[in-house]
Scaffold this motif. Structure first.
Motif, PDB file in Angstrom:
ATOM      1  N   GLY A  12      39.551  47.166  43.397  1.00 23.49           N
ATOM      2  CA  GLY A  12      40.463  45.971  43.955  1.00 23.49           C
ATOM      3  C   GLY A  12      39.484  44.772  43.812  1.00 23.49           C
ATOM      4  O   GLY A  12      38.378  45.123  43.058  1.00 23.49           O
ATOM      5  N   ILE A  13      39.938  43.600  44.104  1.00 22.98           N
ATOM      6  CA  ILE A  13      39.185  42.478  43.763  1.00 22.98           C
ATOM      7  C   ILE A  13      38.020  42.322  44.489  1.00 22.98           C
ATOM      8  O   ILE A  13      37.013  41.821  44.108  1.00 22.98           O
ATOM      9  CB  ILE A  13      40.149  41.235  44.386  1.00 22.98           C
ATOM     10  CG1 ILE A  13      39.428  39.819  43.732  1.00 22.98           C
ATOM     11  CG2 ILE A  13      40.138  41.049  45.817  1.00 22.98           C
ATOM     12  CD1 ILE A  13      40.708  38.810  43.826  1.00 22.98           C
ATOM     13  N   LEU A  14      37.854  43.227  45.704  1.00 22.91           N
ATOM     14  CA  LEU A  14      36.490  43.138  46.281  1.00 22.91           C
ATOM     15  C   LEU A  14      35.481  43.957  45.570  1.00 22.91           C
ATOM     16  O   LEU A  14      34.311  43.537  45.657  1.00 22.91           O
ATOM     17  CB  LEU A  14      36.819  43.691  47.772  1.00 22.91           C
ATOM     18  CG  LEU A  14      35.708  43.021  48.822  1.00 22.91           C
ATOM     19  CD1 LEU A  14      35.874  41.305  48.694  1.00 22.91           C
ATOM     20  CD2 LEU A  14      36.262  43.380  50.078  1.00 22.91           C
ATOM     21  N   HIS A  43      46.698  48.430  44.397  1.00 19.86           N
ATOM     22  CA  HIS A  43      47.184  48.319  45.620  1.00 19.86           C
ATOM     23  C   HIS A  43      46.933  46.728  46.617  1.00 19.86           C
ATOM     24  O   HIS A  43      47.721  46.068  45.716  1.00 19.86           O
ATOM     25  CB  HIS A  43      46.018  49.376  46.426  1.00 19.86           C
ATOM     26  CG  HIS A  43      46.623  50.769  45.930  1.00 19.86           C
ATOM     27  ND1 HIS A  43      47.898  51.452  46.169  1.00 19.86           N
ATOM     28  CD2 HIS A  43      46.125  51.673  45.192  1.00 19.86           C
ATOM     29  CE1 HIS A  43      47.995  52.412  45.688  1.00 19.86           C
ATOM     30  NE2 HIS A  43      46.820  52.631  45.014  1.00 19.86           N
ATOM     31  N   GLN A  44      46.128  46.591  47.305  1.00 24.42           N
ATOM     32  CA  GLN A  44      46.276  45.314  48.238  1.00 24.42           C
ATOM     33  C   GLN A  44      46.170  43.990  47.222  1.00 24.42           C
ATOM     34  O   GLN A  44      47.034  43.308  47.347  1.00 24.42           O
ATOM     35  CB  GLN A  44      45.396  45.227  49.170  1.00 24.42           C
ATOM     36  CG  GLN A  44      45.708  46.198  50.391  1.00 24.42           C
ATOM     37  CD  GLN A  44      44.459  46.036  51.293  1.00 24.42           C
ATOM     38  OE1 GLN A  44      44.440  45.318  52.235  1.00 24.42           O
ATOM     39  NE2 GLN A  44      43.405  46.992  51.041  1.00 24.42           N
ATOM     40  N   THR A  45      45.244  44.144  46.294  1.00 26.88           N
ATOM     41  CA  THR A  45      45.050  42.915  45.285  1.00 26.88           C
ATOM     42  C   THR A  45      46.210  42.678  44.476  1.00 26.88           C
ATOM     43  O   THR A  45      46.478  41.519  44.428  1.00 26.88           O
ATOM     44  CB  THR A  45      43.747  43.509  44.421  1.00 26.88           C
ATOM     45  OG1 THR A  45      42.744  43.925  45.551  1.00 26.88           O
ATOM     46  CG2 THR A  45      43.300  42.309  43.522  1.00 26.88           C
ATOM     47  N   ILE A 204      42.196  50.898  51.953  1.00 22.25           N
ATOM     48  CA  ILE A 204      42.788  51.883  52.988  1.00 22.25           C
ATOM     49  C   ILE A 204      42.227  53.135  53.083  1.00 22.25           C
ATOM     50  O   ILE A 204      42.080  53.953  53.846  1.00 22.25           O
ATOM     51  CB  ILE A 204      44.425  51.997  52.600  1.00 22.25           C
ATOM     52  CG1 ILE A 204      45.010  52.044  54.111  1.00 22.25           C
ATOM     53  CG2 ILE A 204      44.711  53.073  51.690  1.00 22.25           C
ATOM     54  CD1 ILE A 204      46.524  51.460  54.135  1.00 22.25           C
ATOM     55  N   GLY A 205      41.389  53.262  51.874  1.00 21.90           N
ATOM     56  CA  GLY A 205      40.639  54.590  51.668  1.00 21.90           C
ATOM     57  C   GLY A 205      39.343  54.617  52.386  1.00 21.90           C
ATOM     58  O   GLY A 205      38.427  55.747  52.290  1.00 21.90           O
ATOM     59  N   SER A 206      38.884  53.379  53.105  1.00 22.41           N
ATOM     60  CA  SER A 206      37.574  53.414  53.272  1.00 22.41           C
ATOM     61  C   SER A 206      37.300  54.194  54.777  1.00 22.41           C
ATOM     62  O   SER A 206      35.970  54.617  54.707  1.00 22.41           O
ATOM     63  CB  SER A 206      37.307  51.803  53.923  1.00 22.41           C
ATOM     64  OG  SER A 206      37.973  51.318  54.944  1.00 22.41           O
ATOM     65  N   SER A 378      43.390  40.176  54.776  1.00 21.94           N
ATOM     66  CA  SER A 378      43.740  38.855  54.343  1.00 21.94           C
ATOM     67  C   SER A 378      42.872  37.950  55.420  1.00 21.94           C
ATOM     68  O   SER A 378      42.668  38.153  56.677  1.00 21.94           O
ATOM     69  CB  SER A 378      45.235  38.483  54.719  1.00 21.94           C
ATOM     70  OG  SER A 378      45.330  37.181  54.215  1.00 21.94           O
ATOM     71  N   PRO A 379      42.102  37.010  54.879  1.00 23.80           N
ATOM     72  CA  PRO A 379      41.987  36.381  53.427  1.00 23.80           C
ATOM     73  C   PRO A 379      41.096  36.931  52.383  1.00 23.80           C
ATOM     74  O   PRO A 379      40.422  36.251  51.886  1.00 23.80           O
ATOM     75  CB  PRO A 379      41.888  34.979  53.769  1.00 23.80           C
ATOM     76  CG  PRO A 379      40.658  35.022  54.897  1.00 23.80           C
ATOM     77  CD  PRO A 379      41.141  36.245  55.955  1.00 23.80           C
ATOM     78  N   ALA A 380      40.875  38.436  52.476  1.00 21.50           N
ATOM     79  CA  ALA A 380      39.787  39.104  51.562  1.00 21.50           C
ATOM     80  C   ALA A 380      39.980  38.702  50.301  1.00 21.50           C
ATOM     81  O   ALA A 380      38.921  38.616  49.413  1.00 21.50           O
ATOM     82  CB  ALA A 380      39.588  40.317  52.171  1.00 21.50           C
TER      83      ALA A 380
END
Ligand code: FAD
Length: 401
Positions: A12-14, A43-45, A204-206, A378-380
């Motif tokens: 993802g973006i992070l 996913h979130q990104t 969400i897998g963290s 958000s706002p990650a």
């Protein structure tokens, strides 16, 4: 066995921003990014509102406030550098009830303390001038709020990463992580990688990863689905800017809003309902094992007990287009049911503490040789480039010498 200096879990973006930050600081380092899906940012990104938030909402001094403001600046610079389309339509946060005015004052105060420039207060006439279809008794105008497609940003970060010599492996599920004194073993379906350090940005897998390495059980991720409607294209002119309600300070969610998108669409939403699984994007999706997992968590049950009324109201609104429309019409009375077309859904990874509170701020957990991002709601996406600097600083500080 293959050897790397650093493995990042999560495309993802992070994860992408963090991997890029690391290779920029350490040219020549052997870095691999492992993503379980066949593409990045699924996913979130790739399922969010696409807003580059200004930083107005967050408590002064919080990590969210610091990284959002710095991250928004860095995100705009990055888009300019990489010729990624972004727009700056600005935002109105609109009060429609007297009892919201105090909270609007507080947001204005936070904007000033957080260094968010250009914010001004509008009276009903000024709201009408700015947005003729929006009704409110007062509003804050936040001119700096911008929009972008974070999936495109993620792809650009990925190509930077590859250009710098890092490896991206999609379709690679990290099944196990084992930290040993001299290295970390990262197990996928087909092999075991030997890595100097691991950074997990697994959304969400963290929790799963944190549990494997003996991480804290003080928090746990619970999935909250957010559904959007799309505004009928011929009605896209109803709003020019992003239109947001005054948020309820008890929750980290911002309330259903009107969001112009890159490309000209306007999305309406997202709401926030409990999802019955980490990837339960449709209402009918239920993952029994995952749902049982969070129901067994005392923090979840405490939260459910405290906020069940809000939860039930959100679920009703989720199933009833009429109720969703009513929530939106409080701001734009001219909106009609036929204006609302089906839209996409996203799932937020939201950490809940053992006492049942929603963890508002970003949360990192550092264990020997492994850093896990445990809460990056958000706002990650906005903050990702600034957060990446922080994550790499923390990981390097914790690295055994
Ligand atoms: C509906 C919605 C609206 C939002 N709106 C905004 C907004 O407007 N602006 C904003 O700034 N933020 C917004 N957010 C928040 C933002 O999208 C997230 O904070 C951000 O995308 C988090 O990025 P991430 O890389 O941590 O997570 P993700 O994008 O979820 O990436 C995590 C990745 O890890 C992978 N993964 C997980 N487990 C494993 C494993 N074991 N092995 C390999 N890979 C694994 C997943 O497949 C996934 O690709 C929104 C979020 C949602 C859901």
């Amino acid at each position: 066995m293959t050897t790397y200096d650093l493995a990042i879990v999560g495309g993802g973006i992070l994860g992408l921003a963090t991997a890029r930050e690391f290779v920029l600081r350490h040219p020549g380092a052997r870095v691999v990014l492992l993503e379980k899906e066949d593409r990045l940012a699924l996913h979130q990104t790739g399922r969010n509102s696409g807003v580059i938030h200004s930083g107005i909402y967050y408590a002064p001094g919080s990590a969210k406030a610091r990284f959002c403001v710095a991250g928004a600046r860095a995100m705009i610079e990055y888009c300019e550098e990489r010729a990624i389309t972004y727009e700056r339509p600005g935002k109105l946060i609109v009060a429609i009830e007297e009892d919201e005015l105090g909270r609007l004052d507080e947001l204005q105060r936070r904007a000033a303390e957080n260094g968010v420039g250009g914010v001004s207060r509008l009276d009903p006439a000024a709201i009408h001038d700015a947005e003729p279809n929006v009704r409110g008794i007062a509003a804050l105008h936040v001119p700096g709020t911008a929009i972008v497609d974070f999936r495109i940003v993620a792809e650009a970060l990925g190509s930077d990463l590859q250009a710098a010599g890092a490896e991206i492996r999609v379709g690679t599920w990290v099944e196990g992580i084992r930290a040993l004194p001299a290295h970390v073993l990262v197990t996928t379906k087909s092999e075991t990688l030997v890595c100097g350090q691991v950074i997990a940005c697994a959304g969400i897998g963290s929790d799963r990863i944190a549990r494997q390495i003996g991480g804290s059980d003080a928090i746990r991720i619970v999935p909250f689905r957010g559904d959007y409607y799309r505004l009928a294209p011929e009605r896209a002119g109803l709003v020019r800017r992003l239109i947001y309600p005054v948020p309820d300070p008890r929750f980290p969610f911002l309330g259903v809003h009107f969001t112009p998108r890159i490309g000209g669409e306007v999305w309406l939403g997202p709401n926030a309902v409990l999802a019955f699984g980490a990837e339960a994007y449709r209402r009918r999706d239920v993952d029994l094992a995952e749902t049982a997992g969070f129901i067994r968590y005392a923090g979840f049950r405490k939260m459910a007990l405290r906020y069940w009324r809000t939860g039930v109201a959100e679920v009703l609104r989720d199933y009833s287009k009429r109720l969703f429309l009513a929530a939106l019409r409080r701001y734009v009375p001219r909106l009609e049911s036929s204006d609302l077309l089906p839209g996409p859904s996203g799932i937020r990874a939201q950490a809940i503490a053992a006492d049942g509170t929603m963890v508002d701020d970003f949360w990192f957990e550092t264990l020997p040789r492994v850093l896990v991002v445990r809460n990056a709601p958000s706002p990650a996406a906005t903050a990702s480039l600034a957060l990446a600097r922080e994550i790499v600083d923390r990981a390097l500080a914790a690295a055994p010498r």
